[in-house]
Design an enzyme around this catalytic site. Structure first.
Site, short mmCIF file in Angstrom:
data_model
loop_
_atom_site.label_atom_id
_atom_site.label_comp_id
_atom_site.label_asym_id
_atom_site.label_seq_id
_atom_site.Cartn_x
_atom_site.Cartn_y
_atom_site.Cartn_z
N LYS A 194 0.91 -1.12 -0.06
CA LYS A 194 0.09 0.06 0.13
C LYS A 194 0.92 1.21 -0.08
O LYS A 194 0.54 2.43 -0.65
CB LYS A 194 -0.94 -0.01 1.15
CG LYS A 194 -0.32 0.10 2.40
CD LYS A 194 -1.28 0.25 3.52
CE LYS A 194 -0.62 0.48 4.98
NZ LYS A 194 0.02 1.65 4.99
N THR A 195 2.03 1.15 0.73
CA THR A 195 3.01 2.51 0.60
C THR A 195 3.47 2.56 -0.48
O THR A 195 3.57 3.93 -0.97
CB THR A 195 3.97 2.19 1.79
OG1 THR A 195 3.56 1.95 2.98
CG2 THR A 195 5.09 3.37 1.89
N ASP B 138 -3.59 7.59 4.64
CA ASP B 138 -2.90 6.34 4.83
C ASP B 138 -3.77 5.82 5.98
O ASP B 138 -4.22 6.56 7.02
CB ASP B 138 -1.67 6.24 5.03
CG ASP B 138 -1.07 4.87 5.04
OD1 ASP B 138 -1.53 4.10 4.92
OD2 ASP B 138 0.28 4.93 5.26
N GLU B 139 -3.88 4.31 6.35
CA GLU B 139 -4.42 3.69 7.40
C GLU B 139 -5.78 4.35 7.69
O GLU B 139 -6.04 4.67 8.90
CB GLU B 139 -3.64 3.84 8.60
CG GLU B 139 -2.27 3.30 8.07
CD GLU B 139 -2.06 1.73 8.24
OE1 GLU B 139 -3.27 1.12 8.10
OE2 GLU B 139 -0.86 1.28 8.08
N GLN C 246 -7.64 -4.66 9.68
CA GLN C 246 -6.61 -4.47 10.61
C GLN C 246 -6.83 -2.99 11.42
O GLN C 246 -5.96 -2.51 12.03
CB GLN C 246 -4.97 -4.00 9.80
CG GLN C 246 -4.68 -5.25 8.90
CD GLN C 246 -3.26 -4.83 8.40
OE1 GLN C 246 -2.42 -4.63 9.13
NE2 GLN C 246 -3.28 -5.03 7.17
N ARG D 285 2.24 -10.44 10.72
CA ARG D 285 3.34 -9.78 10.92
C ARG D 285 4.66 -10.72 10.29
O ARG D 285 5.84 -10.27 10.14
CB ARG D 285 3.58 -9.45 12.49
CG ARG D 285 2.81 -8.54 13.06
CD ARG D 285 2.54 -7.27 12.17
NE ARG D 285 1.37 -7.41 11.18
CZ ARG D 285 1.32 -6.64 10.32
NH1 ARG D 285 2.11 -5.62 9.87
NH2 ARG D 285 -0.01 -6.58 9.62
#
Length: 762
Positions: A33-34, A225-226, A256, A617
């Site tokens: 996504k980044t 973002d997020e 998330q 993770r």
């Protein structure tokens, strides 16, 4: 342009190219996504869009800096640095500094951190003669923070009957008065806390339409973002600024969303389709981080949530190792098994300590893990422990810096007015505070005029106060003349903190001196970064610039001293990070999921999302563990494996697990030692011994003895641990427990009511 897009997969390209109108990008874990956000900004700039018209909002400075660096690499420094990119708090603090006059604040207002806010609340409690035990500072601050995040001011709080009733039932009826006193002190000190940055930005846009109009026209393109982690205040700011052009791109993953306790609302991302019916939905589903087994386990868990935006995450990476499952008899044994496993992998595969992370639901779980790691001489760090900028000596020097930037910063003033000791005692300080309150003045304004200082303060103390004020004013006069590092060094030499630490002459004082030196190094590093790459000209960085930068740091932005360590952290703290080898421990009912979070479907689904975050993770290897007993409130409690373990198919585990984790099957779960963490078919010696020792304990004729008959010195038999000697017995009734040394498992503390021991001999 074609070269830029060729570096992306098809879904990422769709997210990058559609720059007009509302776009929601649902980005699965590890889906890049980044990368998509960065390339979208670069693509917009290459299309000729003015960099100053783009606002990109993140949740950590680390994420913002990473995006800035990537954009710079793609299109060069000149335009990339002009994008308004940073955390919500950094970007809106920047706006507030330009518009502060409208809110009755100076542009030099200071930003209080959590410790500062707690100190203010302590002072308010003292003013109101309230018992800190009845009004715990952390609890009060949480309530105030929650109110501000929901845009409820102190008057509205006090006058809201529903809130007032809730506080009354919680035996905290004066929270509203504390809230008002807290705000009054902040305003008097020209200070805002973190929540105020968002609160006052909303007030600014709500009460001053012309200001909102200005920023709506300035920022024609907004990226967030997020987005699943936004709270109501953040949601409303973004919605207001984007209302004119609606060129809004939000990126996130509802799977998330794990910060409801901080005020984050998953409804912001779930309801995006209602806010913008004509939006484009893009799904990033290819995971570039984890193996197939890990991705599949995560998918199987999260599919059980009802409130979600459907997606199917996949990967073309290798299948990878099966998931390991460790079953321990106790939390201490769980720590040993995890430490042994890490040691085994590290030795057999030549790995670094930093390749491993241990994740847990609560901070309290770290104790047994730390003990086990220390015994194996495995270096580790608790992520989220005392950070550099929270160390006492660092905060002491920073308080001087804060007072230079903003002399009305009362928390900073009170912290260092007599440190190092200069003869201004506690009684004198208390008299100054009382006098300032009586004169409706700040302490700084009071001591700035010797005639205002109370007459009951002796001449010697007054002389010391005047000297202190003169020193601070001399520093202030240099603020515009010297750069940040020059002024910081001058202050450090002048105030005498290092001299005072040297006089202590202890190992701790040496460490503290090193920390102060490191702070000056950080200021130098910050100053060196601030130059114009197109001209090579050094920008003049003031101390105020550095102070704002560190005030907005988050846990993930803070430096660590030694990188090659095993990391221990809560799952909440692990979000956004990744590690080759991940251990998720404490998978037991009432611990994970938490007993505090299983009362409603919404709570349980957030716990499941938390488990999903933990799983994702891991890059290469995932290990899950649980204990059959755990110390709680001083007693051993029997534990039931987490329901979440049943949601992962048996085929993904290293060895067939129980058909159900509800105790309906006797199928064994593999337990690991140092030597078999990477050889699942190897039977370690202690397992062989336990099998021999318990060969009779599984007999259907096993009958436990009366717990009251168990005495020290007896030889007993346990169905799992085998033979053992009773070392001691203490307690009475249901709390009666015995210390037993078993041949195969060592010494254990057992609650006799549950242990079911059979006496073999006296």
């Amino acid at each position: 342009m074609a070269d830029l897009l060729s570096q992306l997969n098809e879904s990422q390209q769709e997210a990058v190219k559609n720059i007009s109108g509302p776009v929601m990008v649902i980005a699965g874990a590890g889906s890049g996504k980044t990368r998509a956000l960065t390339f979208r900004i670069a693509y917009m700039l290459m299309q000729g869009i003015d960099a100053f018209s783009i606002m990109a909002l993140t949740f950590t400075n680390k994420a913002a800096n990473e995006m800035k660096e990537r954009v710079t690499r793609l299109i060069g420094q000149t335009e990339g640095r002009n994008v308004w990119m940073g955390t919500f708090h950094a970007v809106f603090a920047r706006i507030l500094r330009m518009e502060a006059v409208h809110l009755g604040y100076p542009s030099s207002f200071v930003i209080y951190d959590t410790d500062d806010s707690k100190n203010v609340i302590k002072a308010v409690l003292k003013d109101l003669n309230l018992d800190p035990k009845a009004y715990p500072v952390s609890n009060v601050l949480h309530r105030i923070s929650n109110a501000k995040s929901n845009l409820i001011n102190d008057d509205e709080y006090i006058n809201n009957p529903e809130i007032r009733d809730a506080d009354f039932k919680a035996n905290k009826p004066l929270i509203g008065e504390i809230y008002k006193g807290y705000n009054t002190r902040l305003k008097r000190a020209n200070a805002m806390d973190f929540d105020d940055i968002l609160y006052y930005t909303n007030v600014l846009f709500r009460d001053f339409p012309e200001i909102l109009y200005k920023y709506q026209h300035r920022f024609k393109y907004i990226l967030v973002d997020e987005y699943q982690d936004t709270n109501y205040a953040q949601y409303l700011i973004v919605k207001r600024i984007a209302a004119l052009h609606e060129n809004l791109c939000v990126v996130g993953d509802d799977a998330q969303s794990i910060y409801a306790f901080r005020g984050a609302s998953i409804q912001n991302i779930l309801n995006f389709k209602n806010d913008y019916p004509e939006h484009l939905l893009v799904r990033l589903e290819q995971n570039y981080r984890s193996t197939k087994n890990i991705v599949e386990a995560a998918n199987q868990v999260i599919k059980n949530n009802k409130d979600q935006i459907k997606k199917t995450v996949w990967t073309d990476k290798e299948t990878g190792d099966p998931i390991s499952l460790l079953r321990a008899s106790s939390d201490n044994e769980e720590g040993v098994l995890v430490a042994n496993s890490i040691f085994g992998y590290r030795m057999s595969k030549q790995l670094n300590n930093k390749d491993f992370a241990i994740l847990y639901r609560t901070n309290a779980q770290s104790r047994s893990l730390e003990e086990a790691l220390r015994k194996q001489s495995i270096p580790y760090r608790i992520y989220g422990g005392t950070s550099f900028y929270n160390r006492r000596e660092v905060k002491d020097l920073l308080a001087y810096f804060r007072l230079v930037v903003n002399p009305q910063d009362e928390e900073a003033l009170l912290r260092i007015i007599n440190y190092p000791i200069r003869g201004i005692g506690k009684t004198t300080v208390e008299r100054l505070i009382v006098a300032a309150n009586e004169q409706n003045s700040s302490v700084w304004d009071l001591i700035g005029d010797p005639h205002k200082i109370p007459s009951e303060i002796n001449r010697g103390a007054i002389s010391k106060i005047v000297d202190f004020v003169t020193m601070i004013r001399s520093f202030q006069s240099l603020h515009e003349k010297k750069n940040a590092f020059e002024l910081a060094s001058h202050i450090n030499k002048s105030v005498g903190i290092i001299k005072a630490l040297k006089e202590e002459d202890s190992p701790e004082s040496i460490s503290r001196i090193e920390n102060i030196e490191e702070l000056l190094n950080a200021i130098m590093e910050f100053s060196d970064k601030q130059f114009d790459e197109t001209t090579g000209e050094q920008n003049q960085i003031r101390l105020a610039d550095f102070m704002q930068d560190i005030a907005l740091l988050t846990d993930q932005d803070k430096k660590t001293e030694n990188d090659d360590v095993v990391v221990l952290m809560t799952i909440h703290a692990a979000k956004g990070l990744e590690f080759p080898y991940v251990y998720v421990v404490g998978l037991e009912e009432n611990l994970f999921p938490s007993i505090m979070s299983i009362n409603t479907r919404a709570e349980l689904e957030e716990e499941r999302r938390l488990f999903y975050v933990a799983i994702t993770r891991a890059e290469t290897k995932l290990t899950l563990s649980y204990a059959e007993s755990r110390y709680r409130y001083g007693n051993i409690m029997l534990c039931e494996p987490s329901r979440f373990l049943d949601e992962i198919d048996e085929s993904l585990f290293e060895q067939t697990k129980k058909a159900s984790f509800k105790g309906t099957s006797s199928q064994p779960i593999q337990s690991f030692s140092t030597t078999n963490t990477h050889k699942p078919n190897f039977k370690p010696p202690h397992q062989a011994a336990s099998k021999s020792a318990t060969s009779t304990s599984t007999d259907s004729e096993f009958e436990p003895s009366d717990p009251e008959a168990i005495m020290p010195g007896m030889t007993i038999l346990h169905q799992k641990f085998g033979k053992g000697e009773v070392l001691s017995v203490e307690g009475i009734g249901a709390n009666k427990k015995a210390s037993v040394r078993f041949l195969a498992f060592g010494q254990k503390q057992l609650i006799l009511k549950f242990a079911k021991l059979k006496i073999i001999s006296n």
